[in-house]
Design an enzyme around this catalytic site. Structure first.
Site, PDB file in Angstrom:
ATOM      1  N   ASP A  98      25.038  79.983  68.683  1.00 30.36           N
ATOM      2  CA  ASP A  98      26.262  80.778  68.685  1.00 30.36           C
ATOM      3  C   ASP A  98      27.129  80.397  67.489  1.00 30.36           C
ATOM      4  O   ASP A  98      27.934  79.473  67.535  1.00 30.36           O
ATOM      5  CB  ASP A  98      27.020  80.526  70.003  1.00 30.36           C
ATOM      6  CG  ASP A  98      28.297  81.352  70.079  1.00 30.36           C
ATOM      7  OD1 ASP A  98      28.613  82.062  69.104  1.00 30.36           O
ATOM      8  OD2 ASP A  98      28.977  81.291  71.121  1.00 30.36           O
ATOM      9  N   ASN A 133      24.198  88.057  81.092  1.00 31.55           N
ATOM     10  CA  ASN A 133      24.532  86.662  81.431  1.00 31.55           C
ATOM     11  C   ASN A 133      25.557  86.580  82.559  1.00 31.55           C
ATOM     12  O   ASN A 133      26.648  87.158  82.448  1.00 31.55           O
ATOM     13  CB  ASN A 133      25.164  85.973  80.216  1.00 31.55           C
ATOM     14  CG  ASN A 133      24.154  85.625  79.152  1.00 31.55           C
ATOM     15  OD1 ASN A 133      23.018  86.113  79.170  1.00 31.55           O
ATOM     16  ND2 ASN A 133      24.548  84.776  78.233  1.00 31.55           N
ATOM     17  N   ILE A 134      25.202  85.835  83.587  1.00 34.39           N
ATOM     18  CA  ILE A 134      26.097  85.704  84.745  1.00 34.39           C
ATOM     19  C   ILE A 134      26.194  84.243  85.163  1.00 34.39           C
ATOM     20  O   ILE A 134      25.185  83.625  85.491  1.00 34.39           O
ATOM     21  CB  ILE A 134      25.593  86.588  85.908  1.00 34.39           C
ATOM     22  CG1 ILE A 134      25.696  88.075  85.498  1.00 34.39           C
ATOM     23  CG2 ILE A 134      26.407  86.329  87.191  1.00 34.39           C
ATOM     24  CD1 ILE A 134      25.003  89.036  86.428  1.00 34.39           C
ATOM     25  N   ASP A 135      27.379  83.715  85.146  1.00 39.27           N
ATOM     26  CA  ASP A 135      27.627  82.340  85.578  1.00 39.27           C
ATOM     27  C   ASP A 135      28.780  82.308  86.590  1.00 39.27           C
ATOM     28  O   ASP A 135      28.642  81.800  87.713  1.00 39.27           O
ATOM     29  CB  ASP A 135      27.955  81.474  84.350  1.00 39.27           C
ATOM     30  CG  ASP A 135      28.067  79.999  84.702  1.00 39.27           C
ATOM     31  OD1 ASP A 135      27.883  79.640  85.882  1.00 39.27           O
ATOM     32  OD2 ASP A 135      28.346  79.185  83.805  1.00 39.27           O
ATOM     33  N   ASP A 186      22.074  77.992  76.422  1.00 40.98           N
ATOM     34  CA  ASP A 186      23.185  78.944  76.360  1.00 40.98           C
ATOM     35  C   ASP A 186      24.254  78.405  75.400  1.00 40.98           C
ATOM     36  O   ASP A 186      24.685  77.251  75.520  1.00 40.98           O
ATOM     37  CB  ASP A 186      23.763  79.065  77.794  1.00 40.98           C
ATOM     38  CG  ASP A 186      24.739  80.199  77.950  1.00 40.98           C
ATOM     39  OD1 ASP A 186      24.664  81.169  77.173  1.00 40.98           O
ATOM     40  OD2 ASP A 186      25.575  80.129  78.889  1.00 40.98           O
ATOM     41  N   ALA A 216      29.367  88.662  81.794  1.00 38.52           N
ATOM     42  CA  ALA A 216      29.080  89.871  82.584  1.00 38.52           C
ATOM     43  C   ALA A 216      29.233  89.674  84.091  1.00 38.52           C
ATOM     44  O   ALA A 216      28.695  90.448  84.873  1.00 38.52           O
ATOM     45  CB  ALA A 216      27.681  90.368  82.247  1.00 38.52           C
TER      46      ALA A 216
HETATM   47  P1  13P Z   1      30.532  84.921  83.020  1.00 32.49           P
HETATM   48  O1  13P Z   1      31.606  83.893  82.846  1.00 32.49           O
HETATM   49  O2  13P Z   1      31.117  86.299  83.028  1.00 32.49           O
HETATM   50  O3  13P Z   1      29.677  84.678  84.194  1.00 32.49           O
HETATM   51  O4  13P Z   1      29.597  84.857  81.706  1.00 32.49           O
HETATM   52  C1  13P Z   1      28.567  83.898  81.611  1.00 32.49           C
HETATM   53  C2  13P Z   1      27.988  83.815  80.243  1.00 32.49           C
HETATM   54  O5  13P Z   1      28.190  84.627  79.382  1.00 32.49           O
HETATM   55  C3  13P Z   1      27.106  82.658  79.981  1.00 32.49           C
HETATM   56  O6  13P Z   1      26.704  82.605  78.642  1.00 32.49           O
HETATM   57  O1  G3H Z   2      29.312  81.038  78.714  1.00 32.54           O
HETATM   58  C1  G3H Z   2      29.588  80.012  79.272  1.00 32.54           C
HETATM   59  C2  G3H Z   2      28.866  79.621  80.509  1.00 32.54           C
HETATM   60  O2  G3H Z   2      29.497  80.169  81.630  1.00 32.54           O
HETATM   61  C3  G3H Z   2      28.705  78.133  80.591  1.00 32.54           C
HETATM   62  O3  G3H Z   2      29.898  77.526  80.893  1.00 32.54           O
HETATM   63  O4  G3H Z   2      30.180  75.563  79.372  1.00 32.54           O
HETATM   64  O5  G3H Z   2      31.316  75.644  81.588  1.00 32.54           O
HETATM   65  O6  G3H Z   2      28.846  75.321  81.447  1.00 32.54           O
HETATM   66  P1  G3H Z   2      30.071  75.906  80.808  1.00 32.54           P
HETATM   67 ZN    ZN Z   3      28.191  83.366  77.291  1.00 26.16          ZN
END
Ligand code: 13P
Ligand code: G3H
Ligand code: ZN
Length: 329
Positions: free
Chosen positions: A120, A273-275, A98, A232
């Site tokens: 990216d 994408n969901i984190d 990612d 997202a």
């Molecule tokens: P969120 O912060 O909205 O979950 O997005 C995650 C993301 O885009 C990871 O690449």
């Molecule tokens: O898009 C970003 C992701 O949520 C990853 O976040 O760099 O804190 O692991 P991070």
């Molecule tokens: Zn992202």
């Protein structure tokens, strides 16, 4: 050099073809630790959804790049075990970098068995983005690894990439970018952003809708091409409230409403994408447990309920938001 196919991963080609044909989006969930990974695999196997496991540069720094890669391999075995136990089909799993920010990082992931990488270059001037992305594609495709590029910068923080404000993707650029770079999918900016504070709205107010007009214009320029939506998370209010109730302070945290994501998933958006929602769910349940059980100090006692909540949440996303559940033939 380990090829991802030896590990049991797949690249995103077939996943996206199926998602495009059937009007849903494949979930791309980030993981940094064992509980998140167990929850993603359990939820996706039990709802029979394909899944993209995402590893960020930050995750590699936190958990160790080698360990994460082997956890990915362990995830394949866990999925097989669950499928066998429950009489379900095995699900396709991609291991994806990612927000890769350099050729070297992407190459390292390809070489250690990732099946997909994101480069990216969205913060770079257009021509430099094209050049860097094309270089990654050239290397990755030699190993049948799929590549995601990005055009347009999301508001907020993209790993180390900072942007002052939304710069929506310019539909005039997409055809040229896809042609010149050879990417397999394209992340676009249509109003989402990373993290838990996506929109500046007063309590009770609805966030502004995503720019579906831009998405539609992009679809016209590159028909049938897989689009990716970053940032997202819905910033589920139940979790925000729990966090605030049990000692946290997340004021005005707002995300992308589910109906907007459902609409996006039916379009050319093939990967969502969901984190942050995972982070919120974990934090909410850990805070709640520790607040109510001040004498407990065994991490399994609070990580267990957090993992259960994550499973519930990912299942909900697959079944009721992305539409990726029950898609394994
Ligand atoms: P969120 O912060 O909205 O979950 O997005 C995650 C993301 O885009 C990871 O690449
Ligand atoms: O898009 C970003 C992701 O949520 C990853 O976040 O760099 O804190 O692991 P991070
Ligand atoms: Zn992202």
């Amino acid at each position: 050099m380990v090829h991802y196919s030896e590990v049991g991963f797949v690249n995103t080609k077939e996943m996206f073809r199926n998602a495009m044909e059937n009007g849903y989006a494949v979930p791309a969930y980030n993981f940094n630790n064992m509980e998140q990974l167990q929850a993603i695999i359990t939820a996706c196997t039990e709802t029979q959804s394909p899944v993209i496991l995402q590893v960020s540069k930050g995750a590699r720094k936190y958990a160790n790049a080698t360990l994460l890669r082997w956890m990915g391999q362990g995830a394949i075995e866990l999925m097989r075990e669950i499928a066998k136990e429950k009489g379900l089909k095995e699900i396709p799993i991609a291991l994806h970098l990612d927000h890769g920010d350099s050729f070297e990082l992407c190459k390292n992931c390809v070489d250690m068995g990732f099946s997909s990488v994101m480069i990216d270059g969205s913060h770079l001037p257009y021509e430099e983005n094209v050049e860097l992305t094309a270089r990654v594609v050239e290397y990755a495709h030699r190993h049948d690894v799929t590549v995601e590029g990005e055009l347009g910068v999301l508001a907020g923080i993209e790993d180390d990439v900072k942007a002052e404000k939304n710069i929506y993707t310019n539909p005039d650029d997409v055809e040229d970018f896809v042609k010149k770079t050879g990417v397999d999918s394209l992340a676009i900016a249509i109003g989402t952003s990373h993290g838990a504070y996506k929109f500046k709205v007063k309590p009770g107010e609805k966030p502004p809708p995503l720019r579906f007009d831009i998405l539609e214009e992009i679809e016209k320029r590159i028909p049938g091409f897989p689009i990716v939506l970053h940032g997202a998370s819905s910033v589920i209010q139940e979790y925000v409230q729990l966090i605030n109730k049990y000692g946290g302070n997340l004021e005005n945290a707002v995300g992308v409403p589910e109906d907007q994501l459902r609409r996006a998933a039916k379009s050319a958006v093939c990967k969502i994408n969901i984190d942050s929602d995972g982070r919120l769910a974990m934090t909410a349940k850990i805070r709640e447990f520790l607040w109510n059980n001040p004498k407990e100090f065994d991490p399994r006692k609070y990580l267990g309920p957090a993992r259960e909540e994550l499973i519930k949440m990912y299942k909900h996303k697959n079944e009721s938001v992305l539409g990726s559940a029950w898609r394994i033939k």
